[in-house]
Design an enzyme around this catalytic site. Structure first.
Site, short mmCIF file in Angstrom:
data_model
loop_
_atom_site.label_atom_id
_atom_site.label_comp_id
_atom_site.label_asym_id
_atom_site.label_seq_id
_atom_site.Cartn_x
_atom_site.Cartn_y
_atom_site.Cartn_z
N GLU A 468 98.56 35.32 24.20
CA GLU A 468 99.37 35.07 24.25
C GLU A 468 100.47 36.03 24.09
OE1 GLU A 468 98.05 34.08 20.72
OE2 GLU A 468 97.05 32.85 21.33
N GLU A 499 93.15 30.33 20.76
CA GLU A 499 92.35 32.03 20.70
C GLU A 499 90.84 31.49 21.24
OE1 GLU A 499 93.97 31.06 18.06
OE2 GLU A 499 95.55 33.05 18.94
N GLN A 521 95.64 37.81 19.87
CA GLN A 521 97.23 38.60 19.67
C GLN A 521 97.14 39.92 18.45
OE1 GLN A 521 101.18 36.62 18.87
NE2 GLN A 521 101.22 37.06 20.77
N ASP A 524 92.80 39.47 12.67
CA ASP A 524 92.97 38.28 11.92
C ASP A 524 92.90 36.95 12.87
OD1 ASP A 524 94.04 39.65 9.11
OD2 ASP A 524 95.00 40.21 10.94
N HIS A 566 98.22 39.75 8.85
CA HIS A 566 98.49 40.56 9.73
C HIS A 566 98.07 42.15 9.32
CE1 HIS A 566 100.96 37.75 10.95
NE2 HIS A 566 100.86 38.37 12.09
#
Ligand SMILES: Cc1ncc(C[n+]2csc(CCOP(=O)(O)OP(=O)(O)O)c2C)c(N)n1
Ligand SMILES: [Mg+2]
Length: 776
Positions: A468, A499, A521, A524, A566
């Site tokens: 991504e 994902e 990305q 998490d 994050h």
């Protein structure tokens, strides 16, 4: 017919107790014969447990091997798909030579190694098809033909009707439509998923109908959808030849919905379908059995006479029986040989023991076991050795020696190949130190990665990256900035937000000789892909006993930044689910670049977790980027000290170093160790040696309590024999059990801070010497 009788006889073998479980491909034979007709050398299959007929039609599965897997024969030669490690119906071809090097994949028929979770074959299927696109579009790869001939290979997938309800199915279909890759998916629709009929699985009860919106049109690319009945041989042949041709020449994905299939023996050996199918349905299944229909077709077209067909059936049945018996003789004969030796060794030892009677009885019982398995033999020997614990005579030594030899033989049979055993395993990659001196420029960490990726894209045509926002903007932290413009969209590529199939795309491509970096990305979001990493990639070498490899590198960034989604560092979860992968936790981008270099020289799959808060921190640019390598499993001592060893990794290295500076000011000397890789973990015992000097240890990270800090403690305390060197009890420092709260204060009160480390280290010293270190 051969396949049908293999199913019928296979089920009986299970009920006779010769195998534990059986799942068979009866009722799906005809469609698979048609699929095999369209399958060409170099093509790949990724499917599920119903595909025995297809594998037999290709010549990649013979009856003997089929039964060898049913019995769990551990021989690679006799059971090449998994060497007895997978239950029956899990098919695979061997892509690797004995030494772990690649075979010429374009010269053979290929099947990826099956896995049991329904629909989990789909993301990898996407990747296998995607590889053809990479090979076709990347001019640098055209000269080599070991893995592809101009991207002409089709990836053929199979899936059950009920399994199409899984998210992975829809995600893969959508991605295939977007990517336009040569993937032909067959849905074997027998109207049931175990006991549950289609109306509970699929909107409108038909997967092809629901997928209609994906259909290609004259003006828009999409998916070709074909419907065909599984008993209609001519229609099946037409469907498969058309699908193969379309996918191969134009890279258009195709879905073939094969309807009106049956399950003559029900789902598996776990129960009877009479419990949930109506009498009417059962009768329909009998009448519309594809083999019965094919017989009618042959007769009505006068291709053969009834007598000839009867003869073929009789011969097939006899052949299956004969080969089944040969498979059983090979499987049980091996164990019986071991049993005979064990009985004789135990009996011999009994003669010289005070426990003679009971030992002889044990030997006798073993000798009398009907259908003995290896466990019976080894259990008896282990129990006998306990009985013989006070004895010391030659016969006991002989028994013990034999038992130890069997230990290594059985290790190879049941425990080998978790990691690569080839010369390209990560531990064999030579260390080359980074070239950094006073004149090396200070740059943002991300520039080091960017420079590394630039060099690697230039030097290694099989290397490419996708994920991504990886393409146009060069990832959210810009380590690929400008590289798509320089190397093209097929080397640095944007993907959709998906994902799971990003991972599948990587696995499939790596199975076909490419060296992808699949980017997730943020750490998490690895959770969306972790099932596949665990069920497929991490256990690939193990479950094929070195028959296949997929050296995929998964790149992500994690540890502390902001908030609940994050700042995750779920390393314990990762460590528990990804045994079989290399897990790198670089403290900065220089180390990360060196780790990528090491991984690209090896043939192992890996996860690299960069520090999310490190891209803009300054580091010195090494002059030998791309050449220098960071050794795996070798911790770095970041600061020498004599009072306490603190073991950590990733973003915590800086926190611990800051704490060590503060502690130095109050007279406590900390040795800081960065483990660098969690799997493999400190293979040379660097941490143990440090503890011998400091006699105290703390394992610190920002996972939950009992996560990776507990893993590190177990590895060191159990694995490095340091307990006797400890003067204080070993401790861990971790984050709070909840996810980190948002913003800087949230971070401070959720993750371990410099003060937390200072206080805990101080308390350890206070306990040792309260006078010198009075309570705070
Ligand atoms: C993720 C997952 N959930 C559940 C199962 C258990 N399971 C195995 S086969 C099966 C039914 C599959 O039905 P279908 O896809 O129609 O294939 P069929 O067996 O009918 O050919 C189920 C629920 C599984 N293997 N994996
Ligand atoms: Mg089904």
């Amino acid at each position: 017919m051969l396949s049908r009788h293999a199913s019928l006889i296979g089920r009986k073998e299970v009920f006779m107790g010769k195998a534990k479980f059986g799942i068979f491909g009866d009722g799906k034979e005809l469609a698979q014969i048609a699929m095999a007709r369209a399958f060409q050398l170099g093509d790949f299959r990724a499917g599920y447990y119903r595909d025995q007929t297809f594998m037999m039609a290709l010549g990649e599965l013979n009856i003997k091997a089929y039964f060898a897997q049913l019995y769990a024969h551990t021989s690679v030669e006799l059971e090449p798909a998994s060497a007895g490690r997978l239950m029956n119906g899990h098919f695979a071809t061997r892509s690797l030579n004995k030494d772990g090097s690649w075979k010429e994949l374009t010269a053979i028929y290929n099947s990826a190694s099956d896995i049991s979770p329904t629909a989990a074959q789909m993301p990898k299927l996407l990747g296998l098809a995607y590889a053809s696109k990479i090979y076709r579009k990347n001019n640098w790869l055209k000269s080599q033909t070991q893995f592809s001939k101009d991207g002409n290979e089709v990836a053929w997938g199979t899936i059950g009707n009920a399994s199409t309800s899984e998210g992975m199915f829809f995600e893969s279909i959508n991605a295939a439509g977007v990517l336009q890759v040569p993937m032909v998916v067959s849905v074997w629709d027998d109207a049931y998923g175990i006991s549950v009929p289609n109306e509970f699985h699929t909107t409108k009860g038909s997967i092809s109908e629901v997928l209609e919106g994906f259909s290609r049109t004259d003006s828009q690319a999409g998916i070709e959808i074909i419907r065909v009945n599984g008993w209609d041989y001519e229609a099946l042949l037409n469907a498969y030849l058309k699908a193969g041709e379309l996918a191969r020449t134009t890279h258009t994905p195709v879905l073939i919905h094969v309807e009106e299939l049956t399950q003559p023996q029900g789902h598996s050996t776990s129960g009877s379908h009479e419990r949930y199918k109506s009498a009417e349905r059962l009768k329909w299944e009998k009448d519309w059995d594809c083999n019965t229909k094919f017989r009618e077709y042959i007769l009505s077209n006068k291709v053969a006479t009834a007598d000839q067909l009867d003869q073929i059936e009789a011969e097939s049945k006899a052949q299956v029986k004969q080969e089944k018996e040969a498979a059983w003789a090979a499987f049980s004969g091996e164990i019986k040989k071991e049993l005979v030796v064990a009985v004789s060794l135990v009996t011999d030892a009994a003669q010289q023991s005070t426990r003679k009677v009971i030992l002889e009885q044990m030997a006798q019982e073993l000798s009398n076991t009907i259908n003995p398995i290896r466990k019976d033999v080894i259990t008896t020997v282990r129990k006998a050795l306990i009985m013989l614990r006070f004895d010391s005579h030659k016969a006991k030594s002989k028994l013990k020696n034999w038992f130890e030899d069997q230990g290594s033989i059985n290790f190879d049979r049941y425990n080998s190949h978790l990691y690569s055993q080839s010369e390209w395993n990560v531990l064999a990659v030579e260390e080359i130190k980074p070239a950094i001196d006073d004149k090396s420029p200070l740059v943002d960490g991300r520039e080091i990665l960017q420079s590394f990726f630039d060099k690697t894209l230039e030097s290694n045509p099989a290397f490419f990256a996708f994920g991504e926002d990886v393409g146009k903007i060069g990832d959210v932290n810009q380590a690929f900035a400008g590289l798509q413009a320089k190397y093209g969209e097929n080397r640095v590529q944007d993907t959709g937000i998906r994902e799971c199939t990003i991972i599948g795309q990587g696995i499939g491509a790596a199975l076909r000789g490419l060296r992808p970096i699949a980017e997730i990305q943020y750490l998490d979001y690895l959770l969306y892909g972790i099932q596949l990493l665990s069920d497929d990639l991490a256990c690939l070498q193990y479950r094929t006993k070195g028959g296949q490899k997929a050296p995929l590198i998964v790149r992500t960034r994690g540890h502390r930044l902001e908030g609940v989604w994050h700042s995750g560092s779920p390393m314990g979860m990762i460590l528990s689910s990804l045994r079989g992968m290399v897990i790198c936790v670089p403290r900065n981008m220089t180390q990360a670049a060196g780790m990528y270099a090491t991984l690209l020289k090896s043939d192992e799959p890996a996860l690299v977790i960069e520090c999310l808060n490190g891209y803009r921190l300054k580091e010195q640019m090494p002059s030998n980027l791309g050449e220098f390598t960071v050794p795996m499993g070798k911790p770095d001592i970041l600061r020498a000290g004599k009072d306490i060893t603190i073991v950590t990794y990733g973003s915590m290295c800086r926190v611990v170093l800051d704490a060590a500076m503060e502690l130095a000011e109050i007279g406590i000397s900390i040795e800081v160790i960065d483990v660098q890789t969690l799997l493999p973990f400190d293979v040379h015992g660097v941490i143990g040696e440090s503890i011998k000097r400091t006699n105290r240890v703390i394992f610190a990270d920002e996972d939950v309590p009992g996560g990776a800090s507990a893993f590190m403690m177990q590895q060191v305390i159990e694995g490095q024999n340091v307990f006797k060197h400890l003067d204080s009890e070993p401790q861990t420092i971790a984050a709070k059990a909840h996810r980190p709260a948002y913003s800087s204060d949230g971070d401070y009160f959720s993750k371990p801070s410099v003060e937390d480390i200072v206080e805990q280290a101080y308390a350890m010293m206070h306990e040792t010497d309260p006078k010198k270190y009075p309570a705070i």
